[in-house]
Motif scaffolding. Structure first.
Motif, mmCIF file in Angstrom:
data_model
loop_
_atom_site.group_PDB
_atom_site.id
_atom_site.type_symbol
_atom_site.label_atom_id
_atom_site.label_comp_id
_atom_site.label_asym_id
_atom_site.label_seq_id
_atom_site.Cartn_x
_atom_site.Cartn_y
_atom_site.Cartn_z
ATOM 1 N N LYS A 86 0.601 -1.267 -0.139
ATOM 2 C CA LYS A 86 -0.080 0.328 0.150
ATOM 3 C C LYS A 86 0.882 1.607 -0.173
ATOM 4 O O LYS A 86 0.723 2.275 -0.705
ATOM 5 C CB LYS A 86 -0.647 0.267 1.427
ATOM 6 C CG LYS A 86 -1.863 -1.351 1.076
ATOM 7 C CD LYS A 86 -2.604 -1.106 2.335
ATOM 8 C CE LYS A 86 -4.283 -2.635 2.302
ATOM 9 N NZ LYS A 86 -3.952 -2.533 4.161
ATOM 10 N N ARG A 87 1.966 1.209 0.479
ATOM 11 C CA ARG A 87 2.655 2.274 1.328
ATOM 12 C C ARG A 87 3.516 2.710 -0.420
ATOM 13 O O ARG A 87 3.701 3.967 -1.010
ATOM 14 C CB ARG A 87 3.455 2.267 1.989
ATOM 15 C CG ARG A 87 3.594 2.476 3.226
ATOM 16 C CD ARG A 87 2.538 4.112 3.440
ATOM 17 N NE ARG A 87 3.861 4.827 3.321
ATOM 18 C CZ ARG A 87 3.589 6.372 3.655
ATOM 19 N NH1 ARG A 87 2.609 6.835 3.566
ATOM 20 N NH2 ARG A 87 4.684 6.862 3.316
ATOM 21 N N LEU A 88 3.249 1.119 -1.359
ATOM 22 C CA LEU A 88 4.162 1.454 -2.174
ATOM 23 C C LEU A 88 3.880 1.295 -3.220
ATOM 24 O O LEU A 88 3.746 1.904 -5.038
ATOM 25 C CB LEU A 88 5.519 0.379 -2.572
ATOM 26 C CG LEU A 88 6.267 0.119 -1.789
ATOM 27 C CD1 LEU A 88 6.955 -0.909 -1.958
ATOM 28 C CD2 LEU A 88 6.977 1.455 -2.180
ATOM 29 N N ASN A 89 2.344 1.878 -3.487
ATOM 30 C CA ASN A 89 0.998 2.032 -4.366
ATOM 31 C C ASN A 89 1.739 0.489 -5.602
ATOM 32 O O ASN A 89 0.882 1.278 -6.214
ATOM 33 C CB ASN A 89 1.533 3.627 -5.157
ATOM 34 C CG ASN A 89 0.938 4.426 -4.262
ATOM 35 O OD1 ASN A 89 0.359 4.644 -3.202
ATOM 36 N ND2 ASN A 89 1.920 5.319 -4.199
ATOM 37 N N ILE A 90 1.752 -0.215 -5.113
ATOM 38 C CA ILE A 90 1.476 -1.352 -6.099
ATOM 39 C C ILE A 90 0.648 -2.300 -5.361
ATOM 40 O O ILE A 90 0.130 -2.462 -3.845
ATOM 41 C CB ILE A 90 2.935 -2.398 -5.971
ATOM 42 C CG1 ILE A 90 3.458 -2.365 -4.469
ATOM 43 C CG2 ILE A 90 4.289 -1.358 -7.220
ATOM 44 C CD1 ILE A 90 4.877 -3.851 -5.038
#
Length: 324
Positions: free
Chosen positions: A243-247
């Motif tokens: 989620k933090r890496l937007n993947i």
């Protein structure tokens, strides 16, 4: 003066950074072929000393004028081929440090062990410091070597050494890069679609160093402390990183059979390429363990101590991944 072994490592370098920030004199031990970590490059008043942890006579020179010792040096590996060397570094090297602390009448030693040296919980509750390590043939080489290293420290304590042992869980932090615990973050960054059903304890490197300094400055001796911020499932950890890496978040739970098949393929690939495989029998086993640890003892001794929430650490690490 303070001696820090393993000074170029992930934990050792963070510890030195914090000690330096307090204006303390530090002699940092490293091997001659080791590079100084970026976070320490601008600290010109650190005294660097070249010595291998298995070279007793070089270590003896490093102890001249030393009053306090942080023993961070250690070899971490889950490859069977490294077991012999791990035993030498983590056990024999620790024995040398203990002997030199005794002969030089060092004021205090803080020794870095691991939760891998702790026993399994007998009540299906989180592991605590009193859980006894019992060899049953299933422990991996790293666990054995860290346990044997602890035994050397306890032997030193019995001979009159003031010492404290810390047992951190998996240490995370942005400066790990893609090595050690950083491999977990890099694995998710590469876009894996699965997770394993196990769990692990996590703690930020800054907190481990902070606790070590707190223990060194205290009157506490002949004790060991688990340092663990929280226990996370691999499912939740991978999801938070993604989620933090937007993947995409990994959504498939992989079976032990599937991962074991992957181990066989990884072993085959390693034979043909000559490269060291990342997936081993011990890492497969760890991925399916529900490893839970309690830091209640630490908080009982230091009720005002706060540890960084793991979600905050994950944010810092993923931010660093995006900008590096």
């Amino acid at each position: 003066m303070i001696l820090v072994t393993g000074a170029t490592g992930f934990l050792g370098s963070e510890l030195i950074k914090q000690l330096h920030g307090q204006g303390l004199r530090v002699r940092a031990l490293k091997r001659s072929n080791s590079s100084i970590p970026p976070i320490l490059l601008n600290l010109t008043d650190i005294e660097w000393f070249n010595a291998d942890i298995l070279d007793y006579f070089a270590l003896e020179k490093a102890f001249e004028g030393i009053t306090h010792v942080y023993h961070c040096c250690g070899l971490i590996s889950f490859h069977s081929r490294d077991k012999k060397n791990m035993l030498r570094v983590n056990m024999e090297g620790t024995a040398y440090i203990v002997d030199l602390c005794l002969s030089h009448q060092i004021t205090k030693l803080v020794h870095v062990s691991s939760v891998a040296a702790l026993g399994d919980s007998k009540t299906n509750s989180p592991v605590i410091e009193k859980d006894i390590w019992e060899f049953n043939g299933t422990q991996h080489g790293y666990s054995i070597s860290k346990y044997e290293g602890e035994m050397e420290v306890w032997r030193g304590i019995a001979e009159g050494l003031n010492a404290v042992i810390v047992n951190p869980s998996v240490i995370i932090g942005k400066n790990a890069g893609k090595e050690g615990s950083g491999k977990l973050f890099d694995l998710v960054r590469q876009g894996i679609s699965y997770y394993t059903p196990g769990s692990l304890g996590l703690v930020d490197v800054e907190d481990v160093a902070k606790v070590m300094i707190t223990l060194m400055e205290s009157a506490i001796t002949s004790e060991r402390f688990i340092i663990n911020s929280a226990n996370w499932s691999y499912k939740n950890l991978f999801a938070e990183i993604a989620k933090r890496l937007n993947i995409p978040v990994p959504k498939k739970e992989i079976s032990k059979f599937q991962l074991s098949a992957g181990l066989w393929l990884a072993t085959l690939a390693a034979l043909f390429t000559g490269k060291k495989q990342e997936l081993t029998r011990d890492t497969v086993k760890s991925a399916f363990q529900n490893a839970l640890y309690s830091a209640n003892k630490l908080h009982q001794f230091f009720p005002n101590l706060t540890l960084k929430p793991i979600a905050v650490s994950i944010n810092e690490i993923t931010d660093h991944f995006r900008t590096s």
